[in-house]
Design an enzyme around this catalytic site. Sequence first.
Site, mmCIF file in Angstrom:
data_model
loop_
_atom_site.group_PDB
_atom_site.id
_atom_site.type_symbol
_atom_site.label_atom_id
_atom_site.label_comp_id
_atom_site.label_asym_id
_atom_site.label_seq_id
_atom_site.Cartn_x
_atom_site.Cartn_y
_atom_site.Cartn_z
ATOM 1 C CB ILE A 133 -0.722 -0.431 1.347
ATOM 2 C CG1 ILE A 133 -1.932 -1.252 1.405
ATOM 3 C CG2 ILE A 133 -2.155 1.037 1.893
ATOM 4 C CD1 ILE A 133 -2.440 -1.207 1.907
ATOM 5 N N PRO A 134 1.402 1.419 -1.157
ATOM 6 C CG PRO A 134 2.048 1.745 -3.098
ATOM 7 C CD PRO A 134 1.384 0.942 -2.531
ATOM 8 C CG HIS A 135 0.959 5.369 2.235
ATOM 9 N ND1 HIS A 135 1.022 4.076 2.578
ATOM 10 C CD2 HIS A 135 0.849 5.584 4.019
ATOM 11 C CE1 HIS A 135 1.477 3.395 3.611
ATOM 12 N NE2 HIS A 135 1.608 4.946 5.033
ATOM 13 N N GLY A 136 2.302 8.482 0.959
ATOM 14 C CA GLY A 136 3.283 9.631 1.423
ATOM 15 C C GLY A 136 3.170 9.320 2.512
#
Length: 144
Positions: free
Chosen positions: A60-63
């Site tokens: 779950i890539p996120h900033g």
Amino acid sequence: MIALKKEDIVLNKQFNDKIEAIEGAGALLKEQGYISEEYIEKMIERDALTSTFIGNMVAIPHGTDDAKKFISESGIVLIQVPNGVSFDGNEVKLIIGIAGIENEHLELLSEIAMVCSEIENVEKIIAATSEEEIMVLFQGGLVA
């Protein structure tokens, strides 16, 4: 709850490595109008701090926390990678990019975790042949 739209889903994608995969998720978030370009770099930065791999072949890539200023509206994108891509030695076949305004990212993470904690759900999403099939799974048509 954030609704997953057909345009938020990409089927049968291939990536050479996790950076390319994170950039792919970021590009889709940007294309859908959820984020500006700068957020993508913050997604890569966030994964470098702690892997965004969560188990069950899901990342779950996120900033980073300071990336919120680059989010236009909360959104979620889903990329199916049937052949897998390595996230630090872990095989990932489902990439879910998220951008959440305020604390909405926590809500998004929890919704995703509920769906993806069951390997049967993840396998159904990886095997799905249409965006609609995936949308149904995320809208509650999950494993009982």
